[in-house]
Design a protein around this motif. Sequence first.
Motif, PDB file in Angstrom:
ATOM      1  N   THR A 174      -1.681  -2.529 -10.821  1.00  0.00           N
ATOM      2  CA  THR A 174      -1.753  -2.647 -12.426  1.00  0.00           C
ATOM      3  C   THR A 174      -0.728  -2.419 -13.182  1.00  0.00           C
ATOM      4  O   THR A 174      -0.306  -1.350 -13.053  1.00  0.00           O
ATOM      5  CB  THR A 174      -3.125  -2.300 -12.840  1.00  0.00           C
ATOM      6  OG1 THR A 174      -4.219  -2.802 -12.154  1.00  0.00           O
ATOM      7  CG2 THR A 174      -3.278  -2.868 -14.385  1.00  0.00           C
ATOM      8  N   ALA A 200      -4.141  -2.865  -5.480  1.00  0.00           N
ATOM      9  CA  ALA A 200      -4.384  -2.094  -6.337  1.00  0.00           C
ATOM     10  C   ALA A 200      -3.481  -1.990  -7.487  1.00  0.00           C
ATOM     11  O   ALA A 200      -3.604  -1.181  -8.347  1.00  0.00           O
ATOM     12  CB  ALA A 200      -4.746  -0.677  -5.695  1.00  0.00           C
ATOM     13  N   ARG A 247      -2.745  -7.458 -13.132  1.00  0.00           N
ATOM     14  CA  ARG A 247      -3.425  -6.973 -12.043  1.00  0.00           C
ATOM     15  C   ARG A 247      -3.303  -7.915 -10.799  1.00  0.00           C
ATOM     16  O   ARG A 247      -4.038  -9.054 -10.828  1.00  0.00           O
ATOM     17  CB  ARG A 247      -4.901  -6.529 -12.399  1.00  0.00           C
ATOM     18  CG  ARG A 247      -5.097  -5.687 -13.706  1.00  0.00           C
ATOM     19  CD  ARG A 247      -6.482  -5.613 -14.150  1.00  0.00           C
ATOM     20  NE  ARG A 247      -6.717  -4.582 -15.273  1.00  0.00           N
ATOM     21  CZ  ARG A 247      -6.558  -4.935 -16.293  1.00  0.00           C
ATOM     22  NH1 ARG A 247      -6.063  -5.979 -16.811  1.00  0.00           N
ATOM     23  NH2 ARG A 247      -6.646  -3.820 -17.263  1.00  0.00           N
ATOM     24  N   LYS A 275       0.792  -1.107  -0.158  1.00  0.00           N
ATOM     25  CA  LYS A 275      -0.028   0.074   0.131  1.00  0.00           C
ATOM     26  C   LYS A 275       0.915   1.260   0.054  1.00  0.00           C
ATOM     27  O   LYS A 275       0.320   2.287  -0.064  1.00  0.00           O
ATOM     28  CB  LYS A 275      -1.106   0.053   1.205  1.00  0.00           C
ATOM     29  CG  LYS A 275      -0.351   0.171   2.643  1.00  0.00           C
ATOM     30  CD  LYS A 275      -1.261   0.270   3.563  1.00  0.00           C
ATOM     31  CE  LYS A 275      -0.684   0.299   5.101  1.00  0.00           C
ATOM     32  NZ  LYS A 275       0.476   1.411   5.110  1.00  0.00           N
TER      33      LYS A 275
END
Length: 321
Positions: free
Chosen positions: A81, A79, A74, A36
């Motif tokens: 990609t 999140a 992905r 993150k």
Amino acid sequence: MSPDARLVADIGGTRARFALLDRTGSPGLVRILAVKDFPGPVEAIQAYLGEVGAPALQAAAIALAAPVHGEVIRLTNAAWTFSRDDLKSRLGLCRVLLLNDFTALALSLPHLDAADLRQVGAGTSVELAAKGVLGPGTGLGVSGVMFHRGGWLALSGEGGHCSLAPADERESAILSLAWRELGHVSAERLLSGGGLPLLHRLVAAVDGRRDEPLSTAEIVSRALSRQDVQCQAVIETFCAMLGSMAGNLALTLGAQGGVYVGGGIIPRLGELFDHSPFRVRFEAKGRFGSYLAAIPTYVMLSPTPALLGAAHALAESEGYP
């Protein structure tokens, strides 16, 4: 640092693990970063290289918690990609190998030391026989490895997303509630870090207890303290269902070399897992109970086994683009 440095990585939904290979091809300078904290893998790798003082890379093998067959990757539970070509060009790599994280984990199995494993239950590993691996972390990974023509071949699949089946009336009631919410209930929906809070809520409903919203870490911590009956019931159900999944995997692969349990959750449970219904449910396959009783099951204790698997994958790909 040599300009022909080679990197290996294991990127999951929560954490990204990085290492550089030494002259023997073994992972070293291991660092763990939070997914993150970065917009993508390039930024995370650059941060790692800056921390360990590596100015340039020649090649990389990156294990990812995602299907890796297409050009665009992905992450399933995060999140990020990105494209394969963009990763290669931005890092200046001559060669990049992308593989599923549990493919890398499977490739590590033939190379683990006894100290990296804890056997749960009976059974004896058959030399050079197929081995299965599954592990609940942020998601649920499943793979296996087979010996063929002098080398080990790993499977690349998404077995964590197969349909979860109940083994008794109580589990049928739990899954009935889950089906109402989700339609398709894959194993990962309940047997993962992301799924534990949902399983906690469903078990409370079926057992007639009040549901207290808890995080995965809180559920595990309270179960380990043995002072929360509800959390203990959830972990017991979790381990039982995982045992059924592991038995299915052993039957599917003919995994007489053993079934290995990795991921971030199970090693934390310690004796609670060893004394759980996992092994009983692993063997509970009717006419094939004795077949499964002969297959050993292990908890993987090494914190970074997928890096070892990625290192072997990179070495075996030498000479290929």
